[in-house]
Structures are given as structure tokens and as C-alpha cells.
Design a protein around this motif. Sequence first.
Motif, PDB file in Angstrom:
ATOM      1  N   ALA B 173       0.815  -1.274   0.606  1.00  0.00           N
ATOM      2  CA  ALA B 173       0.229   0.236  -0.120  1.00  0.00           C
ATOM      3  C   ALA B 173       0.794   1.423   0.496  1.00  0.00           C
ATOM      4  O   ALA B 173       0.359   2.446  -0.007  1.00  0.00           O
ATOM      5  N   MET B 174       2.045   1.247   0.016  1.00  0.00           N
ATOM      6  CA  MET B 174       2.916   2.282   0.175  1.00  0.00           C
ATOM      7  C   MET B 174       2.826   3.641  -1.358  1.00  0.00           C
ATOM      8  O   MET B 174       2.958   4.611  -0.212  1.00  0.00           O
ATOM      9  N   PRO B 175       2.501   3.357  -2.359  1.00  0.00           N
ATOM     10  CA  PRO B 175       2.067   4.503  -2.840  1.00  0.00           C
ATOM     11  C   PRO B 175       1.678   5.288  -2.142  1.00  0.00           C
ATOM     12  O   PRO B 175       0.912   6.708  -1.960  1.00  0.00           O
ATOM     13  N   GLU B 176      -0.071   4.517  -2.142  1.00  0.00           N
ATOM     14  CA  GLU B 176      -1.056   5.588  -2.016  1.00  0.00           C
ATOM     15  C   GLU B 176      -1.034   6.260   0.334  1.00  0.00           C
ATOM     16  O   GLU B 176      -1.461   7.442   0.519  1.00  0.00           O
ATOM     17  N   ILE B 177      -0.134   5.631   0.726  1.00  0.00           N
ATOM     18  CA  ILE B 177       0.250   5.766   2.226  1.00  0.00           C
ATOM     19  C   ILE B 177       0.676   6.920   1.993  1.00  0.00           C
ATOM     20  O   ILE B 177       1.325   7.968   2.494  1.00  0.00           O
ATOM     21  N   PHE B 178       1.920   6.470   0.859  1.00  0.00           N
ATOM     22  CA  PHE B 178       2.632   8.590   1.356  1.00  0.00           C
ATOM     23  C   PHE B 178       1.810   9.271   0.402  1.00  0.00           C
ATOM     24  O   PHE B 178       2.133  10.640   1.608  1.00  0.00           O
ATOM     25  N   THR B 179       1.038   9.125  -0.798  1.00  0.00           N
ATOM     26  CA  THR B 179       0.061  10.330  -0.870  1.00  0.00           C
ATOM     27  C   THR B 179      -0.450  11.130   0.809  1.00  0.00           C
ATOM     28  O   THR B 179      -0.800  11.827   1.029  1.00  0.00           O
ATOM     29  N   GLY B 180      -1.388   9.919   1.438  1.00  0.00           N
ATOM     30  CA  GLY B 180      -1.559  10.195   2.941  1.00  0.00           C
ATOM     31  C   GLY B 180      -0.255  10.856   3.867  1.00  0.00           C
ATOM     32  O   GLY B 180      -0.789  12.357   4.114  1.00  0.00           O
ATOM     33  N   ILE B 241       8.357  12.790  -5.136  1.00  0.00           N
ATOM     34  CA  ILE B 241       8.115  10.812  -4.729  1.00  0.00           C
ATOM     35  C   ILE B 241       7.025  10.378  -5.181  1.00  0.00           C
ATOM     36  O   ILE B 241       6.956   9.308  -5.915  1.00  0.00           O
ATOM     37  N   ASP B 242       5.807  10.859  -4.362  1.00  0.00           N
ATOM     38  CA  ASP B 242       5.168  10.752  -5.119  1.00  0.00           C
ATOM     39  C   ASP B 242       4.341  10.033  -6.427  1.00  0.00           C
ATOM     40  O   ASP B 242       3.986   8.754  -6.629  1.00  0.00           O
ATOM     41  N   HIS B 243       5.001  10.763  -7.261  1.00  0.00           N
ATOM     42  CA  HIS B 243       4.720  10.260  -8.532  1.00  0.00           C
ATOM     43  C   HIS B 243       4.989   9.546  -8.811  1.00  0.00           C
ATOM     44  O   HIS B 243       4.449   8.257  -9.482  1.00  0.00           O
ATOM     45  N   ARG B 244       6.797   9.405  -8.636  1.00  0.00           N
ATOM     46  CA  ARG B 244       7.883   8.087  -8.903  1.00  0.00           C
ATOM     47  C   ARG B 244       6.773   7.085  -8.179  1.00  0.00           C
ATOM     48  O   ARG B 244       7.133   5.699  -8.731  1.00  0.00           O
ATOM     49  N   LEU B 245       6.538   7.237  -7.440  1.00  0.00           N
ATOM     50  CA  LEU B 245       6.020   5.713  -6.495  1.00  0.00           C
ATOM     51  C   LEU B 245       5.082   5.493  -7.258  1.00  0.00           C
ATOM     52  O   LEU B 245       5.170   4.117  -7.517  1.00  0.00           O
ATOM     53  N   HIS B 246       3.996   6.030  -7.549  1.00  0.00           N
ATOM     54  CA  HIS B 246       2.870   5.866  -8.002  1.00  0.00           C
ATOM     55  C   HIS B 246       2.972   5.106  -9.816  1.00  0.00           C
ATOM     56  O   HIS B 246       2.686   4.157 -10.091  1.00  0.00           O
ATOM     57  N   ARG B 247       4.107   5.477 -10.422  1.00  0.00           N
ATOM     58  CA  ARG B 247       4.524   5.050 -11.470  1.00  0.00           C
ATOM     59  C   ARG B 247       4.697   3.751 -11.645  1.00  0.00           C
ATOM     60  O   ARG B 247       5.230   3.132 -12.544  1.00  0.00           O
TER      61      ARG B 247
END
Lengths: 250, 249
Positions: B173-180, B241-247
Motif C-alpha cells: 500500500a506504500m504509494p497511496e500511504i505516501f500520498t496520505g 517522490i509521490d509521482h515516482r512511487l505511483h509510476r
Amino acid sequence: MSRVTIYRILVIAAAIGILELLCLIGTIDRITMQAPHLIARDLAAILVAGKLNGAIAKTLTNASVAFVLALTVGIATAVAIHGYRALRETLDPLFATYYAIPVFGFYPLLIILLGLGDAPQIMIAFMLGVVAVIVNTLNGLDRVPNVLKKTARIHGMGRLDLAFTVTLPYAAPHVLTGVKLAVAYSLIGIVGAEFIMSRGGMGYEISFAFTNFDNATMYPLIVLILLVSITANTLLSLWEKMLLTRRGYS
Amino acid sequence: MSGAKGVSLRNAIALIVGLILVWQLLFWFAGDIAMRSPWDTVRYARRMMGTDSFWIHFWESVRAFATALAIAVSVGLFVGIWLGFHRLSGRVMEPMLVAIYSIPKITLYPIVLLAFGIGMSAKIAFGAIHGVIPIALFTINAVRNVRIVLIKTGRVHKLTMTEMARWVLFPAAMPEIFTGFRVGFSLTLIGTLLGEMFAAQRGLGYLLMTAIGLHNVDVIMAVTFLLVLCAASVSTALLAIDHRLHRRV
């Protein structure tokens, strides 16, 4: 009633019950907080006596004005800039970092520009709310399927017609997310500004009561603001759910 | 890739130039009594950064903010993973969290003040209150959307709840958690600053509040400018960082 609803009511009841108990046995002393049933009683007394009606009306009116402004300007801006890709890419970082900016820092500036009336408070609340509306409306407009836009073009619709009859209704659930945030932000803006510097309103009365240890006025007013915002939010959520159900999401 | 980078650099420069232009125009319109020009603000900010007292306030704010963020992240993650994993608790509690998220938390400041007294703990509490709910809400949704096959694999391996959270749920769940985390970061910062404005005797928020009281336009402009600069650069970095994680996913 579903099981979830029953549990939900139980959790709320337990929270209030624990608070009540802690106040009664004195773990939370009377200067810090009054027992919930006393808050309810005081709130009723204040509303019946009507001595703070002026303050309540002032705050809620200002918040509504700011809310309507944020909504109309926000949606209009989103519709206007939606088609321009370069402009949007330029503004995106601003939107993304906007809520990290302490908008209240601009309050003194606004007081000087607009005078110590209602205008600077409304402006603060508007500034807080408008970007949430823009971002969410853009988000919704991005999801409008091309086929709808093409159909509109076949019918020879102009930009305004397209926005009002096709794209905005389609984007409504996303716009509603922005609307919910705008409700919260307009209250935050008005009440916060009243805390900092003002001559009336609920925020002013709360901070006045606070400095005078007048918990019998302070807590009911705080609860009233919370009730207003939670009610508005719940109603909008129900509406959002209705829209989504009609479209086959659940 | 370098083309995309060129475009985003051009956009960033256009945005900054645009903002400075608006600022300067506003200054010409409003005049010296209300604000300072971009140039004067930068000059005063530099002078202010040369004084010791500024850094005392600055580090005080940083300490309060860091503690508040740590509390918000740990509580938010714990609540989020729990409510996201345990469906029934999630369904019971999530609407309440949304309702709490929507309330104007600024109205709670007198209560926080009465409970914690003026000082460090009050502003930490105020910051944490602002940041914890979005982190929890994003984590709930992130954990809920973890692919069921991963969770089942974890069960087959007889993972305990903590192991499941640490090795399966959190990484997936890391990418979404990072957005949070990104949203929570901004809100915790705002919360801490608001706490300092109302309930502190040190910190940048306090500096701003006293300047408002004294109508010291130089300080107001310089502090706001520095705050916006810090907030904007950190959240731009977090966004990248958020964008990179989601990609990657």
C-alpha cells in the motif's frame, strides 16, 4: 437498522459516556471541560435566550458568502482553464502545494487592504476554499468520456452549453468532494480569522469566553460549530452517494 | 525523459515568475502600508536570518512540527492499517473519521489549550490533530485495495498480524500511504503553525502573531515568505517522490 449503524451509534454513545464519566469523577476538572450533558443544557439555554444569535448569524452568513464565492469562482476557473494544458501544467505545482501555505499569514495584509469589517474574513475563507473546488472540479472534468464531448460537438453546443449540460453534470460527484471541502474551509477561514482579530462572530465569542474562563459559553459554541459542519458534510455525503448509486457505483 | 524534465522546469520557472509578478503588482496597488515588495521582503528575510532570535524560533517550530508529524504518522498508520484490514471496524469507523476530518479543527484550539496549557505540548497536539486523520483515511483506502492474493499468501505463511502489516500490507500500500503522508505533512505544518499563533511563546507562528499584533509589516512579510518557501519546496519534493512511487507500481 444494519449492524454497522448500530455499532456506529454504540461507538459514539461510548465516547460521550466515557467523557461524561471522566468529568463526573473529576479526572477532567471543571475548568478544563464541562460534562457533555451540561454542554447540551447550556447550548439549549443559549439558543433559547438568543443573546448570541447576532454572533451566530454573523459567522454563518459570512461563511455562506465565502462558500458561495469559492464555489462559483472555483467552478468557473476550473471550466475556463480545463482546456489549456500548458497553463494547467504550470499551475499544478501551485495547487499541489497550496494547502501547505499558512493563508492566515495574509490576514493582516487583507485587513489593511479591505478594512476591519467582514471582507477580510470572507476573503481568507474564500482563499482557503477556492483551490479545493478548482482541483476537484478539474479532476472531475478530466474524467468526462470523449464520446459525450463528441456528441455535444455534433449537436453544435457552445462552450457554456457544453459545461452546463454535459461536463459539469457528469463531473458532479467530484465537484461535490470539492464542495464538502469548501464548506469546511469557509468555516475554518471565518472562525480562524475571528479568533485572530475581529469585532464579533462565534470565533470572537469563543475566544472572549476562553479568556474569561466562561466554559458555559465556550463549549456550547464550539459544539454548535462542529454540529453545523458535520450536518452539512453528512447531507452532502448523502447527496454524493445518491448520485453515485444512480450511476451504478455503490 | 529530458524533454519532460525541460517542460516541467519551464513550467516551474513560469509559475515562479508569474507569482513574483502578481506580488509586485499587488504591492504597487496596495502600497507600503500594507505590504513590501518581493525584493524588500527577501532583503529583510536575509537580515532576519542573520539574527540569533530568529533561529531560536525556527528550531522551536521545527522541533514541535517534527514531533507532531511523528505522532500523526504513527497513530495514523496504526489506525489506518487496522481499519483497512478489519472490514467491520473500517465500515463502522470510516464515516466518523471523514466527519472529524471535515470539522473546522481550529475551533478546538481553546480545548487543546485548556487540556495542555500554553507551550510545546499544546502546539504538538494541535499539529498532530490536523495531520493524523488524512494519514489514517488514505491508509485505510490503500490497505483495502491491497490485492487479496497477497493477503492470502501471507495467511498461508501463517504471518502474525504485525508481520502481515510490516511485510505485506505496508509495502503493497506504500504509494497511496505516501500520498496520505504528503497531505498529512502539509496539514500538520499548518496545524503546528496555528497552534503557535494561538498557544505559544516561541516559534515562527508566535513570531507571526506578535508581528500581526504590532503591525510589523516587515516581519509579517518575511516570516510568511520563508514559511511559504519552506512549505512549497518540501511539498514539491514530496510530490515528485509521490509521482515516482505511483509510476513504479
